[in-house]
Each structure stands twice: as structure tokens, then as C-alpha cells.
Write a protein that holds these residues in place. Structure first.
Motif, PDB file in Angstrom:
ATOM      1  N   UNK A 168      37.972  42.038  31.779  1.00 50.70           N
ATOM      2  CA  UNK A 168      36.899  41.049  31.749  1.00 50.70           C
ATOM      3  C   UNK A 168      36.713  40.550  33.173  1.00 50.70           C
ATOM      4  N   UNK A 169      35.617  40.953  33.803  1.00 52.25           N
ATOM      5  CA  UNK A 169      35.464  40.723  35.236  1.00 52.25           C
ATOM      6  C   UNK A 169      34.966  39.310  35.534  1.00 52.25           C
ATOM      7  N   UNK A 170      35.906  38.375  35.528  1.00 52.51           N
ATOM      8  CA  UNK A 170      35.560  36.975  35.774  1.00 52.51           C
ATOM      9  C   UNK A 170      35.612  36.619  37.253  1.00 52.51           C
ATOM     10  N   UNK A 171      35.989  37.571  38.089  1.00 50.60           N
ATOM     11  CA  UNK A 171      36.091  37.330  39.536  1.00 50.60           C
ATOM     12  C   UNK A 171      35.100  38.239  40.250  1.00 50.60           C
ATOM     13  N   UNK A 172      34.037  37.646  40.805  1.00 56.03           N
ATOM     14  CA  UNK A 172      32.990  38.449  41.455  1.00 56.03           C
ATOM     15  C   UNK A 172      33.499  39.159  42.706  1.00 56.03           C
ATOM     16  N   UNK A 173      34.640  38.719  43.223  1.00 54.67           N
ATOM     17  CA  UNK A 173      35.194  39.339  44.428  1.00 54.67           C
ATOM     18  C   UNK A 173      36.227  40.423  44.102  1.00 54.67           C
ATOM     19  N   UNK A 174      36.311  40.786  42.841  1.00 56.04           N
ATOM     20  CA  UNK A 174      37.252  41.825  42.419  1.00 56.04           C
ATOM     21  C   UNK A 174      36.896  43.140  43.110  1.00 56.04           C
ATOM     22  N   UNK A 175      37.803  43.702  43.925  1.00 52.10           N
ATOM     23  CA  UNK A 175      37.458  44.890  44.715  1.00 52.10           C
ATOM     24  C   UNK A 175      37.628  46.211  43.973  1.00 52.10           C
ATOM     25  N   UNK A 176      38.214  46.184  42.783  1.00 52.99           N
ATOM     26  CA  UNK A 176      38.556  47.431  42.107  1.00 52.99           C
ATOM     27  C   UNK A 176      37.895  47.566  40.734  1.00 52.99           C
ATOM     28  N   UNK A 177      37.585  46.466  40.061  1.00 55.67           N
ATOM     29  CA  UNK A 177      36.981  46.561  38.736  1.00 55.67           C
ATOM     30  C   UNK A 177      35.451  46.436  38.848  1.00 55.67           C
ATOM     31  N   UNK A 217      40.540  39.433  36.727  1.00 59.67           N
ATOM     32  CA  UNK A 217      40.548  38.256  37.598  1.00 59.67           C
ATOM     33  C   UNK A 217      41.532  38.472  38.747  1.00 59.67           C
ATOM     34  N   UNK A 218      41.267  39.515  39.534  1.00 59.96           N
ATOM     35  CA  UNK A 218      42.094  39.802  40.710  1.00 59.96           C
ATOM     36  C   UNK A 218      41.182  39.950  41.920  1.00 59.96           C
ATOM     37  N   UNK A 219      41.741  39.717  43.110  1.00 60.39           N
ATOM     38  CA  UNK A 219      40.950  39.901  44.329  1.00 60.39           C
ATOM     39  C   UNK A 219      41.590  40.931  45.252  1.00 60.39           C
ATOM     40  N   UNK A 240      42.017  37.736  28.225  1.00 56.33           N
ATOM     41  CA  UNK A 240      42.254  39.100  28.712  1.00 56.33           C
ATOM     42  C   UNK A 240      42.728  40.056  27.613  1.00 56.33           C
ATOM     43  N   UNK A 241      43.543  39.552  26.688  1.00 55.87           N
ATOM     44  CA  UNK A 241      44.081  40.422  25.631  1.00 55.87           C
ATOM     45  C   UNK A 241      43.188  40.503  24.399  1.00 55.87           C
ATOM     46  N   UNK A 242      42.149  39.703  24.361  1.00 57.48           N
ATOM     47  CA  UNK A 242      41.281  39.691  23.179  1.00 57.48           C
ATOM     48  C   UNK A 242      40.698  41.068  22.848  1.00 57.48           C
ATOM     49  N   UNK A 243      40.133  41.797  23.826  1.00 56.85           N
ATOM     50  CA  UNK A 243      39.585  43.124  23.478  1.00 56.85           C
ATOM     51  C   UNK A 243      40.633  44.068  22.915  1.00 56.85           C
TER      52      UNK A 243
END
Length: 562
Positions: A168-177, A217-219, A240-243
Motif C-alpha cells: 500500500x503505497x502511502x509514501x510518495x517518495x517510495x523509490x522502489x514500489x 511506506x519506505x523511502x 499493511x497486512x489487510x490485503x
């Protein structure tokens, strides 16, 4: 009555034993599946059993030396599976046939084909990224994409696709997802992931949800370092584990565990892929997952920097993983696991648990009756016209209008002057050609300011399009392009169309822009469909799957009717 008591006792013991976790996917019944699994397992040496745990990288664009090295690893270590990377479909099919003929036990063939075989192979079709699919309301279209990717994998002899990404891409600065995620909302991610999985697995291709317990939610990039997830265990469990919880109810075949530092779940700083608590206590026991558990690639720095080669593989297996993906040194890893087995650190029951799961999955994809891949008409089978029809349908439903101050669609503009300015490093020709086939549009893309601004003074409407060569990038547009768009918008009625991730617009001021469209990707089909929306020949119906700023949040999107 005396005869009845022992019988009741036996039934009670059986009932109690059913409360314990049975080895994953291994039925106690005497089914054809169990018979085949047992017949293979019982003939294996210890080395061959351990070899089944490994999936190694192979390429169809490398020469004989590479092919020979893979055959050697199969022969000497009884490797269980292969992960194909770059090359071409015919070459891959031929190599698969060679490797399958080499192997004593049929090989489980995997690929990273999140958006189709084109993610790795030439002469194949690329389907839209997950975040584009996330903008679609019609979930059945997502199922059809999964189905088509599954069809292609099946035709090529690929048994498991490391997809879908359910981060779940909650971090717009995530460089890998980034655009590999369906959305920033757990319900949207789950709905789309379920549809994609159902479509793909309907074609007898195993799906693999990733990256557990959550990489959204990683940068930092786990290919280069070990990212830290600072979320609480309550947040991870509920979001995060919901899906995963929902997918597990719907026969998800596999899960890939990420290399993450998650202090709330693993206090000792052990990467999640090597953590017994995360893999066994949480994934297997608390969430009850019984399918195949894959490590993320063990040659990634997120894992490789933690322990020496071989020791990483042993730690990953001890943590509870079934398949060790892309180890850096198979013989050394086999030796380490063998040593642990001989020292009784690994029991026969634990080894059988994983190896029998792997063999059972091979039965499920018909490897008990392996037939060589037919290369006749392979390219044409993978490239029929239904691919373009599906891709077009996706973009018709995904392209999102964010703003429209009564300028779209263009009506009665035959005698009006319209200017075009293409920005970015990607090709804009299909978009411009589609516009010019219906309107008189003058192209000023090559002009620099201030000459550009002077030329545009005599134009009422200006179409500004931004084209990113690599649509996966989520970085902001350059300051030069941002200032150019904002300056043009101060003096002209601007229609902005962005053929890139919505994240690229995070720093843009929309105040003076009359109309704005996010077309997500710079493909030829996306450009043609978007031009049709501007011309009034197609509706805009998509909704943002992730926020780009405080004004245009997830779910934003207005209809522009043809």
C-alpha cells in the motif's frame, strides 16, 4: 460399550490433532497429488531434497557459457526452480526445454512479470502498471489483465509469476514500489489484487503476493540497503497486512517476504525475510498462510549485507521460508543447510514440510505430466490483437481528469488557433499526431523561453503535455518544466496532459491551469486515448489511486463526457 470407549478415544485424539497446524498444502489423503509427491520425495537423497529449496536466476540473452553453468547447477545440486530474467520468448522456451530435460525432477519456472512478460522479455506485450489499474472503477478489467498475463505465462512454460504487488503505497517518495502498487488505500489494493490474482490463477499460473509484511511506506530501496519501517505493529496489522488476510481466504498460492527492518515486529534488527517471528509466528501461524513462502532475492543488499553467503540461506530457511530465491552461491548454501541438518538443527519433518509443499505445487501446475514448450507460433500467440484491445480498454477507464474550467472537450475550434508544447524526455508523437488528425495544431515544443511565450501570445488555447520516457519514475518534474508550465498558464488557457505518474506533479501550482489530465503512462495507446478525450470522442472516467497533493487526493477525478 467397552468397544465404543476406545473408538471414542481415537476420534477424540484425531479431533485434537486437527487443531495443530498440518504441513502446508500436504493432504493426508491418498490422492494422486499425495501419491506423486511421496513417490518423488521418497526417492530423493538429502542433497536433492535440499536442492529443491533453491530458485536461481537464468537469462535467455546470454551465451552457451551461462546455459552450461545453469545445467551444471541443476545436475550437481538438484535445483528446484529457475527465475528467468532478460531475453526473448523463443530463446527462453528453448532454454526451459533444455533445463527441464536436464533435471531429474521437473523445475518450477518463475518470472517477475508484474505488468506482463515485457517486464523482462523482448517481442512481448506490456500491460499497464498497477497504479494505472488502480484508477479503474471496473475491477473486471483488472481481472482480465491478470488473466491475459497468466495466459502468456502459461504459453511460455512459466508456472509462477511474482505478482501481484500488494504493498500500500502511502509514501510518495517510495523509490522502489511507487506505480507498482495499486493504490494508497488498503481496500482498493485488496480489491484490485484479488481480481488480478483470480484472473491469473484461472490460467493455472500461481500468483505470489509481495512484499510481506509491507514495503509501501519506505523511502529506501531494499535492492541497495535495508529499509526501516517505523510503523506500529497495530498499524501494520490493520493496514499493511489487510490485503494478505483477504487474499489468503481466496487461495493465494504464494507470498514473497521482503528484506525490511521492522522494529515493531522484530526487535533484534533481523531483516524480515530472515525473521522466524515474522515468517513463522506471524505469516504462517497467526495469519494461517499455507501456501509457498518465497524470500525476496537473497542477493539484494537488504539481505546480503546482513550475513555471509550460505549463512543467509540457512537463516532464511530456519525462519520458515520454503523457497530461497537467487542465492549468491548455491553449493555453499546447500553445504550450510546440510551441515545444520546433520547437526539436528533442522529436522526431517521441517525439511519435508517445505520440499513436499514445493512438489505439491509442481503437481498443481501439471509438472507431473511435463510437456516441452512448443515454440511454433509462440511470438504470434503472445502478440495477438486482443492485447491492444484490452490495453485500450484499461486506459479508456483509467485516464483521470483532475480539473476542467469548461475548456474540455474541444468543440467548435476548427477556426481557432491551438498551440502544442511537448515537455519531458519521452516521445510525444502519437499524442500530437492524434490531435492534428482532427485539429489545426501548431507545435512549438522546440522553442525556448522567452521566444516560446512570445509565439504563444497569439494563441487562445495551448495544450501542454509532459512525457516521461520511464513512466515508472515517481520523481517530480524538473523545476525548468514546472516553471514553463506555470508561466504559460498565466498568459494562456492551458490544457495540461501528463503521461507519467501523478506523483510527478506534486510540486506543480495548478491555480492558472484551465484543465488537467493524468494519463499515467507514456505508451502509444495511452497517448491516443487521451487525445480522444480532449477531442470529445471518449469519456474521462478514472479516479486517482494515490494522492498527488493536498488538493488532488486519492479518489479525485471528474468526468469529461464525449
Amino acid at each position: 460399550m467397552k468397544k465404543l470407549i476406545p473408538t471414542l478415544l481415537v476420534l477424540l485424539l484425531v479431533a485434537l490433532s486437527c487443531d495443530k497446524k498440518q504441513p502446508t498444502n500436504i493432504s493426508l489423503e491418498n490422492t494422486p497429488r499425495t501419491k506423486w509427491v511421496d513417490s518423488i520425495y521418497n526417492k530423493m537423497t538429502l542433497k536433492e531434497k535440499i536442492g529443491q529449496l533453491f530458485m536461481i536466476a537464468t537469462y535467455s540473452n546470454k551465451g552457451k557459457k551461462h546455459t552450461d553453468s545453469i545445467q551444471r547447477l541443476i545436475n550437481e545440486n538438484g535445483i528446484g526452480g529457475l527465475v528467468f530474467f532478460q531475453g526473448g520468448p523463443v530463446r527462453q522456451a528453448r532454454q526451459t526445454n533444455v533445463y527441464q530435460a536436464t533435471s531429474k525432477v521437473p523445475l518450477l519456472i518463475a518470472m517477475d512479470a508484474e505488468w506482463g512478460l515485457n517486464m523482462r522479455l523482448d517481442s512481448t506485450v506490456r500491460f499497464p502498471y498497477n497504479m494505472t489499474l488502480g484508477a479503474i472503477k471496473d475491477t473486471d478489467l483488472v481481472r482480465k489483465v491478470g488473466e491475459k498475463i497468466g495466459e502468456h505465462c502459461n504459453r511460455l512454460g512459466v508456472h509462477i509469476n511474482f505478482a501481484p504487488v500488494v504493498d500500500i503505497n502511502t509514501n510518495s517518495k517510495n523509490p522502489i514500489i511507487g506505480v507498482r502498487s495499486f493504490a494508497e488505500d488498503k481496500y482498493q489494493v485488496t480489491e484490485k489484487a484479488l481480481a488480478f490474482t483470480n484472473g491469473m490463477q484461472s490460467k493455472n499460473v500461481l500468483a505470489c503476493a509481495k512484499h510481506f509484511p509491507g514495503h509501501g511506506d519506505t523511502d529506501k530501496d531494499s535492492h541497495k540497503t535495508l529499509p526501516t519501517v517505523t510503523l506500529s505493529k497495530e498499524r501494520i496489522d490493520s493496514v499493511e497486512m489487510y490485503p494478505y488476510k483477504e487474499l489468503f481466504k481466496n487461495k493465494m498460492a504464494g507470498v514473497m517476504v521482503a528484506h525490511l527492518n521492522v522494529p515493531s515486529l522484530e526487535k533484534d534488527g533481523v531483516p524480515s525475510s530472515l525473521s522466524h517471528h515474522i515468517v513463522t509466528d506471524i505469516l504462517k501461524e497467526r495469519l494461517g498462510f499455507e501456501g509457498l513462502i518465497f524470500t525476496d532475492a537473497l542477493n539484494m543488499k537488504g539481505a546480503a549485507n546482513y550475513k555471509e553467503t550460505g549463512a543467509i540461506d540457512l537463516a532464511a530457511f530456519m525462519a520458515g521460508n520454503d523457497i530461497l530465491v537467487l542465492t549468491e552461491d548455491v553449493p555453499k548454501a546447500v553445504s550450510k543447510i546440510t551441515e545444520a541438518y546433520n547437526n539436528k538443527e533442522i529436522t526431517e519433518e521441517r525439511l519435508a514440510h517445505s520440499v513436499k509443499k514445493i512438489l505439491a505445487s509442481k503437481f498443481d501446475v501439471d509438472l507431473n505430466n511435463f510437456k516441452p514448450i512448443d515454440t511454433l507460433n509462440l511470438i504470434s500467440d503472445l502478440n495477438d490483437e486482443t492485447n491492444d484491445v484490452l490495453n485500450e480498454a484499461v486506459f479508456i477507464n483509467a485516464i483521470t481528469a483532475l480539473k476542467n474550467n469548461n475548456v474540455l472537450p474541444f468543440r467548435e475550434v476548427a477556426n481557432k488557433k491551438i498551440a502544442f508544447v511537448g515537455l519531458g524526455d519521452g516521445n510525444s508523437a502519437p499524442f500530437l499526431n492524434a490531435l492534428q488528425s482532427h485539429l489545426k495544431v501548431d507545435d512549438f515544443s522546440d522553442l525556448k523561453q522567452p521566444e516560446l511565450l512570445r509565439k504563444l501570445k497569439s494563441y487562445e488555447k495551448v495544450i501542454v503535455s509532459y512525457h516521461r520516457l520511464n513512466s515508472r519514475l515517481t520523481s517530480k518534474i524538473s523545476d525548468e518544466d514546472r516553471l514553463k508550465i506555470e508561466e504559460i498558464a498565466k498568459n494562456n488557457k492551458v490544457v495540461l496532459d501528463v503521461f507519467a505518474s501523478q506523483y510527478s506533479l506534486e510540486n506543480l501550482d495548478f491555480e492558472n491551469i484551465e484543465a488537467a489530465i493524468v494519463s499515467y503512462e507514456n505508451s502509444e495507446i495511452a497517448q491516443k486515448v487521451s487525445a480522444e478525450i480532449i477531442l470529445g470522442n471518449k469519456d474521462a472516467k478514472g479516479k486517482l489511486s494515490a494522492s498527488l497533493n493536498d488538493e488532488f487526493i486519492a479518489g479525485s477525478g471528474i468526468k469529461i463526457l464525449k
